[in-house]
Design an enzyme around this catalytic site. Sequence first.
Site, PDB file in Angstrom:
ATOM      1  N   ARG A 196       0.848  -1.184   0.000  1.00 62.92           N
ATOM      2  CA  ARG A 196       0.000   0.000   0.000  1.00 62.92           C
ATOM      3  C   ARG A 196       0.892   1.245   0.000  1.00 62.92           C
ATOM      4  NH1 ARG A 196      -1.884  -3.458   4.169  1.00 62.92           N
ATOM      5  NH2 ARG A 196      -3.983  -4.312   3.819  1.00 62.92           N
ATOM      6  N   LYS A 204      -1.428  -2.210   8.216  1.00 70.23           N
ATOM      7  CA  LYS A 204      -2.543  -1.639   8.963  1.00 70.23           C
ATOM      8  C   LYS A 204      -2.572  -2.188  10.383  1.00 70.23           C
ATOM      9  CE  LYS A 204      -5.796  -0.619   5.211  1.00 70.23           C
ATOM     10  NZ  LYS A 204      -7.156  -0.892   4.669  1.00 70.23           N
ATOM     11  N   HIS A 255      -3.008   1.866  -5.763  1.00 75.01           N
ATOM     12  CA  HIS A 255      -3.626   0.618  -5.336  1.00 75.01           C
ATOM     13  C   HIS A 255      -3.843  -0.331  -6.514  1.00 75.01           C
ATOM     14  CE1 HIS A 255      -5.561  -1.604  -2.053  1.00 75.01           C
ATOM     15  NE2 HIS A 255      -6.369  -2.079  -2.974  1.00 75.01           N
ATOM     16  N   ARG A 315      -1.127  -2.806  -6.543  1.00 73.21           N
ATOM     17  CA  ARG A 315      -1.367  -3.852  -5.539  1.00 73.21           C
ATOM     18  C   ARG A 315      -2.396  -4.845  -6.064  1.00 73.21           C
ATOM     19  NH1 ARG A 315      -1.345  -4.983   0.090  1.00 73.21           N
ATOM     20  NH2 ARG A 315      -3.380  -5.332   1.039  1.00 73.21           N
ATOM     21  N   HIS A 340      -3.666  -9.259   4.466  1.00 74.67           N
ATOM     22  CA  HIS A 340      -5.107  -9.289   4.700  1.00 74.67           C
ATOM     23  C   HIS A 340      -5.424 -10.160   5.909  1.00 74.67           C
ATOM     24  CE1 HIS A 340      -6.094  -8.265   0.220  1.00 74.67           C
ATOM     25  NE2 HIS A 340      -5.997  -7.182   0.957  1.00 74.67           N
ATOM     26  N   TYR A 371      -9.727  -9.812  -5.191  1.00 77.33           N
ATOM     27  CA  TYR A 371      -8.755  -9.456  -6.225  1.00 77.33           C
ATOM     28  C   TYR A 371      -8.559 -10.582  -7.246  1.00 77.33           C
ATOM     29  CZ  TYR A 371      -7.406  -5.681  -3.044  1.00 77.33           C
ATOM     30  OH  TYR A 371      -7.423  -4.575  -2.232  1.00 77.33           O
TER      31      TYR A 371
END
Length: 319
Positions: A169, A191, A261, A264, A287, A296
Amino acid sequence: MDGAIVTVEAAELVAAGAARPSQNPARVYLARLAPGSRAMVAHRLNVIADIAAPGFDLDTLPWAALRYEHTQAIRARLGERYDAPTVNAALSALRQVLKDAWRLGQMTAEDYMRAADVANVKGEKPEQAAGRALSLGELMALAAACNDGTPSGARDAAMLAVAYSCGLRRAEIVGLDLEDYQGDVLTVKGKRNKVRTVPIQNGARQALADWLQLRGDAPGPIFIPIGKGGRMMFRRMTTQAVYYAFAARADQANVKTFSPHDLRRTFAGDLLDAGADISTVQKMMGHANVQTTAGYDRRGERAKVDAAKRLHFPYQGKR
């Protein structure tokens, strides 16, 4: 809906604005975040503060004064302005600030629990992640555009490389420090401060090596701003600077506009197309849920077409 949600005495507002950062629950929360995430979260908190009391920001709003009726009204007004994912990200930040207000002894446990009891906004989630994938030809054109013999060209090639080949990211790209690159492996702070390791191989590894040779071995951020005349400024880039750099390279390469993004997204789709296990891709992307990674996966639509071709309706056309 207009007007302030929170009404407090002027003296309380002055005291809140003068409070040390160590006693400001918003600043305490921001300090816990990865460096690349702070600007975006601070923006969300400033939006919430202005909604709660127009003209106030994360440093001046008395967060500990928020109660259940305030947070519900904030949720409603956020929902009028933004889509569900954006609202829920803002509400998550709000809950964390309230928790820190409680930890700092500025709220009772009961007041904190009630104020933080604000539900997420429900919204439809597309079967596949929005955006687009870049083709190999587009990646080649972008790499060629960066091969201009300048420090910014070397840096941008390396940033494109880690965005595509490692699936990072924007915040993770700017959050990388030199010490995070060891033995062809990047240690990525993602994150919620979750840490993962991602290997970097082939052309991406070479692009990063070329940039680091030019950058030097000074400690600090891997990717730094470059001023006029190629002067390197040893401070961390912003996520918006990454966006602008990629947009400029897309324009030079005559590549259709793409977001960081999208690289990614292309990383995930290309790996899955190549037969990589989805749980491995999940770990590389950071994730928490494999269903997020599945968004995705481009193979589903092609599989439907292949399945449809297996059925033959016996129609031969007009005679």
